[in-house]
Motif scaffolding. Sequence first.
Motif, PDB file in Angstrom:
ATOM      1  N   ALA A 274       0.830  -1.214   0.000  1.00 51.09           N
ATOM      2  CA  ALA A 274       0.000   0.000   0.000  1.00 51.09           C
ATOM      3  C   ALA A 274       0.863   1.261   0.000  1.00 51.09           C
ATOM      4  N   VAL A 275       1.942   1.225   0.761  1.00 48.10           N
ATOM      5  CA  VAL A 275       2.827   2.393   0.855  1.00 48.10           C
ATOM      6  C   VAL A 275       3.432   2.719  -0.516  1.00 48.10           C
ATOM      7  N   ARG A 276       3.737   1.680  -1.307  1.00 48.76           N
ATOM      8  CA  ARG A 276       4.261   1.893  -2.669  1.00 48.76           C
ATOM      9  C   ARG A 276       3.289   2.721  -3.516  1.00 48.76           C
ATOM     10  N   LEU A 277       1.998   2.656  -3.152  1.00 44.43           N
ATOM     11  CA  LEU A 277       0.977   3.366  -3.938  1.00 44.43           C
ATOM     12  C   LEU A 277       0.386   4.534  -3.153  1.00 44.43           C
ATOM     13  N   GLY A 278       1.103   4.994  -2.142  1.00 43.78           N
ATOM     14  CA  GLY A 278       0.664   6.186  -1.419  1.00 43.78           C
ATOM     15  C   GLY A 278      -0.334   5.916  -0.311  1.00 43.78           C
ATOM     16  N   GLY A 279      -0.597   4.641   0.011  1.00 44.56           N
ATOM     17  CA  GLY A 279      -1.525   4.308   1.099  1.00 44.56           C
ATOM     18  C   GLY A 279      -0.774   3.909   2.354  1.00 44.56           C
ATOM     19  N   GLY A 280      -1.433   3.145   3.212  1.00 45.56           N
ATOM     20  CA  GLY A 280      -0.803   2.718   4.454  1.00 45.56           C
ATOM     21  C   GLY A 280      -1.686   1.728   5.181  1.00 45.56           C
ATOM     22  N   GLY A 281      -1.409   1.546   6.463  1.00 46.42           N
ATOM     23  CA  GLY A 281      -2.226   0.644   7.274  1.00 46.42           C
ATOM     24  C   GLY A 281      -1.379  -0.256   8.144  1.00 46.42           C
ATOM     25  N   HIS A 282      -1.745  -1.491   8.185  1.00 49.54           N
ATOM     26  CA  HIS A 282      -1.088  -2.481   9.045  1.00 49.54           C
ATOM     27  C   HIS A 282      -0.512  -3.596   8.168  1.00 49.54           C
ATOM     28  N   ARG A 283       0.321  -4.438   8.770  1.00 50.25           N
ATOM     29  CA  ARG A 283       0.962  -5.495   7.990  1.00 50.25           C
ATOM     30  C   ARG A 283      -0.063  -6.355   7.235  1.00 50.25           C
ATOM     31  N   ASN A 284      -1.139  -6.720   7.896  1.00 51.76           N
ATOM     32  CA  ASN A 284      -2.101  -7.635   7.282  1.00 51.76           C
ATOM     33  C   ASN A 284      -3.401  -6.986   6.804  1.00 51.76           C
ATOM     34  N   ALA A 285      -3.501  -5.667   6.952  1.00 51.88           N
ATOM     35  CA  ALA A 285      -4.709  -4.954   6.481  1.00 51.88           C
ATOM     36  C   ALA A 285      -4.286  -3.552   6.110  1.00 51.88           C
ATOM     37  N   ALA A 286      -4.366  -3.255   4.833  1.00 54.87           N
ATOM     38  CA  ALA A 286      -3.902  -1.941   4.393  1.00 54.87           C
ATOM     39  C   ALA A 286      -4.776  -1.464   3.248  1.00 54.87           C
ATOM     40  N   GLY A 287      -4.612  -0.196   2.913  1.00 55.38           N
ATOM     41  CA  GLY A 287      -5.419   0.344   1.831  1.00 55.38           C
ATOM     42  C   GLY A 287      -4.912   1.693   1.393  1.00 55.38           C
ATOM     43  N   GLY A 288      -5.611   2.260   0.425  1.00 55.11           N
ATOM     44  CA  GLY A 288      -5.240   3.570  -0.071  1.00 55.11           C
ATOM     45  C   GLY A 288      -6.076   3.948  -1.274  1.00 55.11           C
ATOM     46  N   THR A 289      -5.802   5.123  -1.815  1.00 58.73           N
ATOM     47  CA  THR A 289      -6.513   5.632  -2.983  1.00 58.73           C
ATOM     48  C   THR A 289      -5.490   5.979  -4.060  1.00 58.73           C
ATOM     49  N   VAL A 290      -5.778   5.595  -5.290  1.00 64.15           N
ATOM     50  CA  VAL A 290      -4.903   5.962  -6.410  1.00 64.15           C
ATOM     51  C   VAL A 290      -5.720   6.735  -7.446  1.00 64.15           C
TER      52      VAL A 290
END
Length: 343
Positions: free
Chosen positions: A288-304
């Motif tokens: 998720a961080v690679r695409l500008g998002g974030g979260g936790h090791r096993n649950a993450a998200g973001g918007t592109v």
Amino acid sequence: GCREHAARMAAALARLDDVVVAAHANPDGDAVGSLAAAGHILRALGRRFMLYARPGLPRYLDFFTLPAPLYTSLERPPFAPRAALLLDCGEPERLGPELAALLPRLESVNIDHHLGGKGMGSVDNWVDPDAAATAQLVGYVALAAGLPLTGGLAQGVLLGLVTDTGGFAHGNTSAAVLALTAHLVAEGCDLADMRERMDNTWTLGHLHLWGELMGRAQLLEGGSVAFCPVYLEDFRRHQAFKEDLEGFVEHLRRLRGTRVAVLLREDAPERCKFSLRSFGPVDVRAVAVRLGGGGHRNAAGGTVHLSLPAAQAALLEAIRLEERERSAGAEEGPDVAKNPESG
Ligand code: 5GP
Ligand code: MN
Ligand code: MN
């Protein structure tokens, strides 16, 4: 340890006044529960506060009673805010542009459990990625302030614990979570009642949307990635809402052999929200961080800001890169699976 942090936070909150209590946009159960519990604490401390989250409660949390009206805009606040209590949120951007812009002029305290959270509070921060829920930390702050975990305060803590542990099923369901929950239940919280009110709220359109999406789910990358796209048109056709997707990605993760589950939702023709889930050492936060998002090791998200097919390609590429880096790292030494977390 935890007790000192909680006591320090209780003292920090007692020094704030005219407080905007805010959680991340599109609040989930932990955001709402933390907001509620923190409101009760501030009230008990005699502080003036308002609650803020955009764009308001999701419909499955309609039943939940907050200690004060929930503001979804800062245009007409009930008082001129001087301070902010920021909950379940690691970045100002996730609070929404209105509060992010105001933040530099406010004294702020940040309580959160997101990994990589910068600790954006100007006065004090408590960011503990080992906590299952922000509401868990808020519960400890209440106890440190000498408040009994009863009534709406207890309900808020319980709501956050229940939602961010997936009903006490995720790897973040620690002994501390269960001990705090046992305390809440002993004080009179009704767990089954909360589940009943939260879970049994579906419309027929919600059910039909899930039916269609389940039929559409695919296995990609040789079966290691479960994937499902959701188009704007799906919501129109079923008179459903994006919050009706809450929990869907967990079902994609159920497919045998899947390492990563990806739910990709079209929010506008050139904007997509992604939700990622994994288990154990597979780190979807890094994806998720690679695409500008974030979260936790096993649950993450973001918007592109991409079309759905372009977002799909970008996600699969990020997953491949991450898997490649991980297997390269694994040759150097075994990776120890940390607490999977969510919410
Ligand atoms: P969900 O997939 O349920 O929307 O979100 C799962 C987790 O990913 C959230 O609890 C949150 O930690 C993180 N997350 C989701 N969307 C975003 C986002 O837009 N930005 C950041 N930094 N994290 C997000
Ligand atoms: Mn949350
Ligand atoms: Mn949370």
